[in-house]
Design an enzyme around this catalytic site. Structure first.
Site, PDB file in Angstrom:
ATOM      1  N   LYS A  35       0.886  -1.175   0.092  1.00 55.97           N
ATOM      2  CA  LYS A  35       0.040   0.175   0.111  1.00 55.97           C
ATOM      3  C   LYS A  35       0.850   1.149   0.059  1.00 55.97           C
ATOM      4  CE  LYS A  35      -4.405   0.728   2.019  1.00 55.97           C
ATOM      5  NZ  LYS A  35      -5.341   0.536   3.392  1.00 55.97           N
ATOM      6  N   CYS A 263     -20.365   2.101   6.707  1.00 49.89           N
ATOM      7  CA  CYS A 263     -20.711   2.497   7.918  1.00 49.89           C
ATOM      8  C   CYS A 263     -22.132   2.075   8.657  1.00 49.89           C
ATOM      9  CB  CYS A 263     -20.787   4.057   7.844  1.00 49.89           C
ATOM     10  SG  CYS A 263     -19.090   4.504   7.682  1.00 49.89           S
TER      11      CYS A 263
HETATM   12  C1  UDX Z   1     -22.142   7.375   5.646  1.00 54.23           C
HETATM   13  C2  UDX Z   1     -22.772   8.581   6.267  1.00 54.23           C
HETATM   14  O1  UDX Z   1     -23.400   9.392   5.473  1.00 54.23           O
HETATM   15  C3  UDX Z   1     -21.207   9.406   6.769  1.00 54.23           C
HETATM   16  O2  UDX Z   1     -21.518  10.604   7.288  1.00 54.23           O
HETATM   17  C4  UDX Z   1     -20.604   8.373   7.615  1.00 54.23           C
HETATM   18  O3  UDX Z   1     -19.614   8.910   8.366  1.00 54.23           O
HETATM   19  C5  UDX Z   1     -20.249   7.277   6.992  1.00 54.23           C
HETATM   20  O4  UDX Z   1     -21.382   6.533   6.503  1.00 54.23           O
HETATM   21  P1  UDX Z   1     -21.769   6.432   3.250  1.00 54.23           P
HETATM   22  O5  UDX Z   1     -21.721   5.143   3.918  1.00 54.23           O
HETATM   23  O6  UDX Z   1     -20.219   6.785   2.437  1.00 54.23           O
HETATM   24  O7  UDX Z   1     -21.687   7.515   4.535  1.00 54.23           O
HETATM   25  O8  UDX Z   1     -22.903   6.822   2.326  1.00 54.23           O
HETATM   26  P2  UDX Z   1     -24.211   7.439   2.323  1.00 54.23           P
HETATM   27  O9  UDX Z   1     -24.292   8.356   1.385  1.00 54.23           O
HETATM   28  O10 UDX Z   1     -24.559   7.927   3.660  1.00 54.23           O
HETATM   29  O11 UDX Z   1     -25.281   6.301   2.115  1.00 54.23           O
HETATM   30  C6  UDX Z   1     -25.527   5.120   2.787  1.00 54.23           C
HETATM   31  C7  UDX Z   1     -26.297   4.253   2.279  1.00 54.23           C
HETATM   32  O12 UDX Z   1     -27.767   4.602   2.306  1.00 54.23           O
HETATM   33  C8  UDX Z   1     -26.206   3.619   0.875  1.00 54.23           C
HETATM   34  O13 UDX Z   1     -26.572   2.212   0.701  1.00 54.23           O
HETATM   35  C9  UDX Z   1     -27.157   4.487   0.233  1.00 54.23           C
HETATM   36  O14 UDX Z   1     -27.655   3.888  -0.973  1.00 54.23           O
HETATM   37  C10 UDX Z   1     -28.379   4.374   1.232  1.00 54.23           C
HETATM   38  N1  UDX Z   1     -29.194   5.579   1.168  1.00 54.23           N
HETATM   39  C11 UDX Z   1     -28.699   6.895   1.512  1.00 54.23           C
HETATM   40  C12 UDX Z   1     -30.615   5.400   0.799  1.00 54.23           C
HETATM   41  O15 UDX Z   1     -31.142   4.406   0.666  1.00 54.23           O
HETATM   42  N2  UDX Z   1     -31.474   6.467   0.817  1.00 54.23           N
HETATM   43  C13 UDX Z   1     -30.977   7.651   0.785  1.00 54.23           C
HETATM   44  O16 UDX Z   1     -31.760   8.660   0.838  1.00 54.23           O
HETATM   45  C14 UDX Z   1     -29.720   7.843   1.348  1.00 54.23           C
END
Ligand code: UDX
Length: 433
Positions: A35, A263
């Site tokens: 890495k 997350c």
């Molecule tokens: C998330 C949090 O948003 C971020 O603040 C945290 O610290 C890390 O986790 P991330 O996992 O990168 O970020 O993606 P995010 O955009 O939050 O989406 C998470 C999941 O929820 C995805 O599977 C997405 O498709 C889903 N989602 C999100 C929905 O199904 N509907 C929505 O309206 C928003």
């Protein structure tokens, strides 16, 4: 400031690169020599828009370095950030803190002058105190403070989230540590990003509570979408009308195949465990976890129903397998449950994803990877939109329908207008409308 980042995973790398862009001198440390070698060559191991350019710029101006040598990097630092993984532990849903405590011990041995040890990894309440104890036990003379500084970066928008955060959360207990953290985040304070200073436990809790709330919001709208389908309402209008209430807000009200990623699944499980262990169960989160698991089965049923409940020998084209667009991350993606179920039922699955193939090939070994959605659609019995990549948002639906053997589409992200899909000749189903 001299900053050291332990761990060059998603959080560590994005944070390290962004801190160097603020003007700090940043050294990123990792144990994996491949890495570090790749980073020395300017290669970014993850797909994150803008990261490679920002990394190259700061390496070139001498503010960003990569090393395997933790000892050297920690000795000269004003602050050392722990940004190692905290995966779900097998069996009990707890966050596995092995990497965090290993890092703390190694840092302890390398400390010289006063240093702030900052935890960026998502860790259960009480971990920062334990980090403090571990460091003290390993090096009783060390001059240090611990600090909890959770990240709120969305994959695919991580640089934007780092540079323009809604807020920065900093948990600490000494004025000296506060001075250091204030200097580190000064460029954001100048842009008027609010910085919430609080105690260690509250900072740890904010992170879990925020992610669990967002996962609940998504799960709520998914259940409302199910009901919309039954009563003839349209989830897009319902979410819009609801979201305009400032107390609710329009974000994270997009119904879909369930949340995934690195997350929400991990953090909801960890929070549920923390609640159970403190005899204060968070039942709403336990339910959210169950509903989100069941959601994938509902999606499989929806696709199968569209195909007349006969999958054997059918060609199914899947658009998108990453857990969301603008990432190559497949962790806990709904596709990992949905695609194998279709294959298991006898379907031939063809997958198109702008970035998912590298990680996805191993995880979805029985599918055929295609570059072009129109080629994937050729002779297909059904096409399924699983991830809302921009590349899939403006397809010529008439052409798609013409290429297909039977023109059927399951749009699990509601990226198309049902009327337009029908006019193009598609037998079209979506979510909550
Ligand atoms: C998330 C949090 O948003 C971020 O603040 C945290 O610290 C890390 O986790 P991330 O996992 O990168 O970020 O993606 P995010 O955009 O939050 O989406 C998470 C999941 O929820 C995805 O599977 C997405 O498709 C889903 N989602 C999100 C929905 O199904 N509907 C929505 O309206 C928003």
């Amino acid at each position: 400031m001299q900053l050291t980042m332990i761990g060059t995973g998603y959080v560590g790398l994005v944070s390290g690169v962004c801190f160097s862009d603020f003007g700090h001198d940043v050294t990123c440390v990792d144990k994996l020599s491949e890495k570090i070698a790749a980073l020395h060559k300017g290669e970014v191991p993850i797909y994150e828009p803008g990261l490679e350019d920002m990394m190259a710029k700061n390496v070139a101006n001498g503010r960003l370095q990569f090393t395997l040598d933790l000892n050297d990097a920690v000795g000269s630092a004003d602050a050392v950030f722990i940004a190692v993984g905290t995966p779900t532990r097998r069996g009990d849903g707890h966050a596995d803190l092995t990497y965090v405590y290993d890092a703390a011990r190694e840092i302890a041995r390398a400390l010289k002058d006063y240093t702030v040890i900052v935890t960026k990894s998502t860790v259960p309440v009480g971990t920062n105190r334990e980090v403090e104890r571990v460091i003290r036990a390993e090096n009783p003379d060390a001059d240090f403070d611990v600090c909890s500084n959770p990240e709120f970066l969305r994959e695919g928008a991580a640089i934007e989230d780092f540079m323009r955060p809604d807020r920065v959360v900093v948990g600490l207990e000494s004025e000296q540590a506060k001075d250091v953290m204030a200097k580190i985040y000064r460029p954001l304070a100048l842009r008027e990003a609010p910085i919430v200073y609080t105690d260690l436990e509250s900072a740890e809790m904010i992170k879990y509570a925020a992610n669990a709330f967002l996962a609940t919001k998504i799960t709520f709208i998914n259940e409302i979408a199910n009901l919309c389908e039954k009563v003839g309402a349209d989830i897009q209008s319902v979410a819009k009308g609801m979201g305009m209430d400032n107390r609710i807000g329009g974000k994270f009200l997009h119904a879909g195949p369930g949340y995934g990623g690195s997350c929400f699944p991990k953090d909801t499980k960890a929070l549920a465990r923390i609640g159970q262990e403190h005899a204060s169960p968070i039942k709403i989160i336990e339910t959210v976890i169950t509903i989100n698991d069941e959601r994938k089965r509902q999606m499989i049923d929806k696709i199968m129903h569209l195909c007349g409940d006969k999958m054997k020998g059918k060609k199914i084209a899947i658009l998108g397998v990453t857990f969301k667009p603008n990432t190559d991350d497949m962790r806990d993606s709904p596709s990992l449950t949905i695609v194998p179920a279709l294959v298991g039922a006898g379907a031939d699955v063809y997958v198109v994803d702008p970035q998912g193939r590298k990680e996805g090939e191993e995880m979805l070994p029985t599918v055929t990877w295609i570059e072009d959605p129109y080629v994937a659609a050729t002779n297909a019995d059904a096409i399924v939109v699983l991830t809302e990549w921009n590349e899939f948002r403006a397809l010529d639906l008439k052409r798609i329908a013409d290429e297909m053997k039977t023109p059927k589409m399951a749009d699990l992200r509601n990226i198309y207008d049902p009327r337009e899909a029908k006019e193009a000749g598609l037998d079209y189903v979506s979510i909550g409308r």
